[in-house]
Write a protein that holds these residues in place. Structure first.
Motif, PDB file in Angstrom:
ATOM      1  N   LYS A   1       0.960  -1.101   0.054  1.00 19.95           N
ATOM      2  CA  LYS A   1      -0.063  -0.156   0.116  1.00 19.95           C
ATOM      3  C   LYS A   1       0.905   1.338  -0.156  1.00 19.95           C
ATOM      4  O   LYS A   1       1.166   1.864   0.942  1.00 19.95           O
ATOM      5  CB  LYS A   1      -0.802  -0.218   1.216  1.00 19.95           C
ATOM      6  N   LYS A   2       1.378   1.433  -1.365  1.00 22.54           N
ATOM      7  CA  LYS A   2       2.356   2.625  -1.314  1.00 22.54           C
ATOM      8  C   LYS A   2       1.782   4.047  -1.048  1.00 22.54           C
ATOM      9  O   LYS A   2       2.321   4.902  -0.409  1.00 22.54           O
ATOM     10  CB  LYS A   2       2.996   2.516  -2.646  1.00 22.54           C
ATOM     11  N   SER A   3       0.475   4.287  -1.544  1.00 24.97           N
ATOM     12  CA  SER A   3      -0.261   5.364  -1.637  1.00 24.97           C
ATOM     13  C   SER A   3      -0.424   5.874  -0.060  1.00 24.97           C
ATOM     14  O   SER A   3      -0.288   6.780   0.500  1.00 24.97           O
ATOM     15  CB  SER A   3      -1.542   5.510  -2.227  1.00 24.97           C
ATOM     16  N   VAL A   4      -0.989   4.887   0.770  1.00 22.28           N
ATOM     17  CA  VAL A   4      -1.116   5.106   2.164  1.00 22.28           C
ATOM     18  C   VAL A   4       0.125   5.333   3.046  1.00 22.28           C
ATOM     19  O   VAL A   4       0.239   6.417   3.638  1.00 22.28           O
ATOM     20  CB  VAL A   4      -1.546   3.741   2.931  1.00 22.28           C
ATOM     21  N   ALA A   5       1.455   4.761   2.531  1.00 21.13           N
ATOM     22  CA  ALA A   5       2.727   4.933   2.920  1.00 21.13           C
ATOM     23  C   ALA A   5       3.058   6.382   2.733  1.00 21.13           C
ATOM     24  O   ALA A   5       3.701   7.072   3.552  1.00 21.13           O
ATOM     25  CB  ALA A   5       3.809   4.210   2.697  1.00 21.13           C
ATOM     26  N   GLU A   6       2.890   6.830   1.493  1.00 23.53           N
ATOM     27  CA  GLU A   6       2.934   8.268   1.057  1.00 23.53           C
ATOM     28  C   GLU A   6       2.412   9.102   1.861  1.00 23.53           C
ATOM     29  O   GLU A   6       2.810  10.101   2.476  1.00 23.53           O
ATOM     30  CB  GLU A   6       2.860   8.424  -0.414  1.00 23.53           C
ATOM     31  N   ARG A   7       1.082   8.978   2.033  1.00 23.24           N
ATOM     32  CA  ARG A   7       0.109  10.034   2.698  1.00 23.24           C
ATOM     33  C   ARG A   7       0.563  10.040   4.219  1.00 23.24           C
ATOM     34  O   ARG A   7       0.537  11.052   4.929  1.00 23.24           O
ATOM     35  CB  ARG A   7      -1.253   9.329   2.824  1.00 23.24           C
TER      36      ARG A   7
END
Length: 156
Positions: A35-41
């Motif tokens: 879940k890269k988008s979650v980590a970025e957020r």
């Protein structure tokens, strides 16, 4: 590790916001279950909050925190004549970056009772100000290396 030749380092694609490979590595290490988008957020939110509280730029907060946590020297086990010695060796910049990422994330995860972005923000702010758990880990690493300075001649 292969028996012949050497392993080539992979090119890390820089992150979208700061265009920095170190931030991309941090995001990849923070990511769970793809879940890269979650980590970025989580990271960008933590950096924005920390920058707001410290009165600095978000990337400056990240860079200084990483630089403060990265160790200069560490101990590696070396087997000599049946005995294992803890030999102090200098840390390469890549390894220093890896250790600082690992320590910041692990200590942020160990704090419970609040969202991850809040925990990461606190750990980054502490690292920026040269205090906190990850800085203590670096100091312990340096103390261990200093204590085993007598075995430095076993360096390879």
């Amino acid at each position: 590790m292969p028996r012949k030749g050497h392993v080539r380092k992979r090119e890390v694609v820089p992150d979208t916001r700061f265009g920095n490979p170190a931030v991309a590595k941090f995001i990849s290490s923070l990511m769970k279950g793809g879940k890269k988008s979650v980590a970025e957020r989580i990271l960008y939110g933590a950096l924005d909050k920390a920058a707001e509280k410290l009165g600095a730029e978000p990337f400056e907060v990240f860079e200084k925190a990483m630089g403060n946590v990265a160790p200069q020297i560490e101990v590696r086990p070396r087997r000599v004549g049946g005995a294992t010695y803890q030999v102090p060796v200098e840390v390469s910049p890549e390894r220093g970056q890896l250790l600082s990422i690992r320590w910041i994330i692990s200590y942020a995860r160990s704090k419970k009772g609040m969202p991850m972005s809040e925990r990461l923000m606190r750990e980054l702010m502490d690292a920026y100000k040269n205090e906190g758990s990850s800085i203590k880990k670096r100091e312990d690493t340096h103390k261990m290396a200093e204590a085993n300075r007598a075995f430095a001649h076993y360096r390879w």
